[in-house]
Design an enzyme around this catalytic site. Structure first.
Site, PDB file in Angstrom:
ATOM      1  N   LYS A  98       0.868  -1.180   0.000  1.00 28.96           N
ATOM      2  CA  LYS A  98       0.000   0.000   0.000  1.00 28.96           C
ATOM      3  C   LYS A  98       0.899   1.222   0.000  1.00 28.96           C
ATOM      4  O   LYS A  98       1.592   1.492   0.987  1.00 28.96           O
ATOM      5  CB  LYS A  98      -0.901   0.001   1.237  1.00 28.96           C
ATOM      6  CG  LYS A  98      -1.698   1.282   1.384  1.00 28.96           C
ATOM      7  CD  LYS A  98      -2.628   1.264   2.577  1.00 28.96           C
ATOM      8  CE  LYS A  98      -3.184   2.652   2.843  1.00 28.96           C
ATOM      9  NZ  LYS A  98      -4.096   2.686   3.995  1.00 28.96           N
ATOM     10  N   ALA A 185     -10.122   4.840   3.860  1.00 25.72           N
ATOM     11  CA  ALA A 185     -10.040   5.983   4.783  1.00 25.72           C
ATOM     12  C   ALA A 185     -11.339   6.773   4.903  1.00 25.72           C
ATOM     13  O   ALA A 185     -12.020   7.044   3.925  1.00 25.72           O
ATOM     14  CB  ALA A 185      -8.916   6.946   4.413  1.00 25.72           C
ATOM     15  N   ASN A 207     -10.049   0.905   9.217  1.00 25.24           N
ATOM     16  CA  ASN A 207      -9.195   0.680  10.373  1.00 25.24           C
ATOM     17  C   ASN A 207      -9.783   1.372  11.591  1.00 25.24           C
ATOM     18  O   ASN A 207     -10.327   0.742  12.472  1.00 25.24           O
ATOM     19  CB  ASN A 207      -7.766   1.158  10.084  1.00 25.24           C
ATOM     20  CG  ASN A 207      -6.804   0.807  11.202  1.00 25.24           C
ATOM     21  OD1 ASN A 207      -7.184   0.487  12.316  1.00 25.24           O
ATOM     22  ND2 ASN A 207      -5.528   0.838  10.932  1.00 25.24           N
TER      23      ASN A 207
END
Lengths: 257, 70
Positions: A98, A185, A207
């Protein structure tokens, strides 16, 4: 079977989980298991004798069916990201990287120029490059052209929980892209993940939404279900929107329209 | 006994016995080295070369592991 294809890899799960910000590694590992994620991100950090137990490679590798996707977080130039990718591949044995280059800790917005350059070099070297980018359709196309395995535009700023603030641009990227588009995100709730999947994203990466939840393993499961539902809805084909009401019941029984 | 050498380990000075290898350094730090990447002066030292790669005075050594990240 409907699978996520990245390079020569296939995944039945379309939820990618990040491993940062959990209160401890036990909770993180529980959340990874509960999420059913098969692709999991990790970051490189300097070894510290006092914190040797923080090492995640062993515990994550012990979960069956997990492929690691290291990130290049901490890099602020293409050269640093390329170097981090080489070190990460040495450790993980995984071709996934990533590319994440954000020079400004205030907003963590990705640097498009350095990201493009790092992605170009790493794709040429055979990495499966997953660049974290702003929701920019032109940049996404350029990254596709240099051989990235996917593009990962942000829904909103990292860790902000602002959801799909970029949905208009995401729609353009999804429409134009021939490689998987993965929203990375900014998501906060499973419904946002379902929405991203209904729009045609091939996967979502979360996350903070899981790590900062009251009960991370349960939230991980909720995201997995939402991602699966959103994908199913996308594959089924959403109905067309109409500007006016369209009756679902006959209107002729009692009424006098 | 000859003079000890000093390397820069993750940016901090670390004294070592002369003729120490990368493998010796990992042992001193209590690491089995399995999940640690070793970079000496910007070159990755693969596991099979760690016992033979000798560290020199002033070498810049970085040890990296995987930690949580998104």
């Amino acid at each position: 079977m409907d699978v996520l294809k990245l390079g020569s890899y296939t995944f039945s799960s379309r939820l990618i989980l990040g491993t940062g910000k959990f209160s401890n590694s036990r909770v993180m590992l529980e959340a990874v298991r509960a999420s059913g994620a098969q692709l999991v991100t990790v970051a490189l950090r300097r070894f510290n004798r006092q914190q040797a137990e923080d090492d995640l490679f062993g515990p994550l590798s012990s979960i069956e069916g997990i492929t690691l996707m290291p990130n290049t977080s901490g890099a602020s130039t293409a050269a640093e990201a390329v170097r981090a990718a080489h070190i990460a591949r040495e450790l993980s044995g995984s071709p996934f990287i990533k590319v994440e280059i954000h020079p400004n800790p205030q907003h963590l917005m990705p640097d498009p120029i350095e990201t493009f350059e790092a992605a170009r070099i790493l794709a040429k070297e055979g990495f499966l490059v997953m660049p974290y980018i702003a929701a920019d359709p032109v940049l996404a196309k350029r990254l596709e052209e240099v051989g990235c395995a996917s593009v990962m535009p942000l829904g909103s700023a990292i860790g902000s929980g602002q959801g799909l603030a970029t949905s208009e641009m995401l729609n353009i990227i999804i429409r134009e892209s021939t490689i998987p588009v993965i929203v990375d995100a900014g998501l906060r709730s499973p419904s946002e993940a379902a929405h991203a999947m209904e729009m045609g994203c091939e996967a979502v990466l979360v996350n903070s939404a899981v790590a900062a939840a009251g009960n991370p393993p349960v939230m991980a499961e909720a995201f997995a279900e939402a991602v699966a539902a959103g994908r199913k809805a996308f594959m089924a084909g959403l109905m067309e929107k109409s500007g006016s009401a369209v009756a679902t019941s006959p209107l002729t029984f009692l009424g006098t329209y | 006994m000859s003079q000890r050498i000093t390397i820069a380990l993750n940016g901090e000075e670390q004294p070592l016995p002369p003729d120490s290898s990368v493998g010796d350094l990992l042992s001193i730090l209590g690491s089995d080295g399995k999940s640690v990447a070793v970079v000496v002066n910007d070159a990755i030292i693969r596991p099979e070369n760690r016992s033979t790669h000798q560290l020199q005075q002033g070498d810049r050594v970085e040890l990296l592991i995987f930690a949580g990240g998104g």
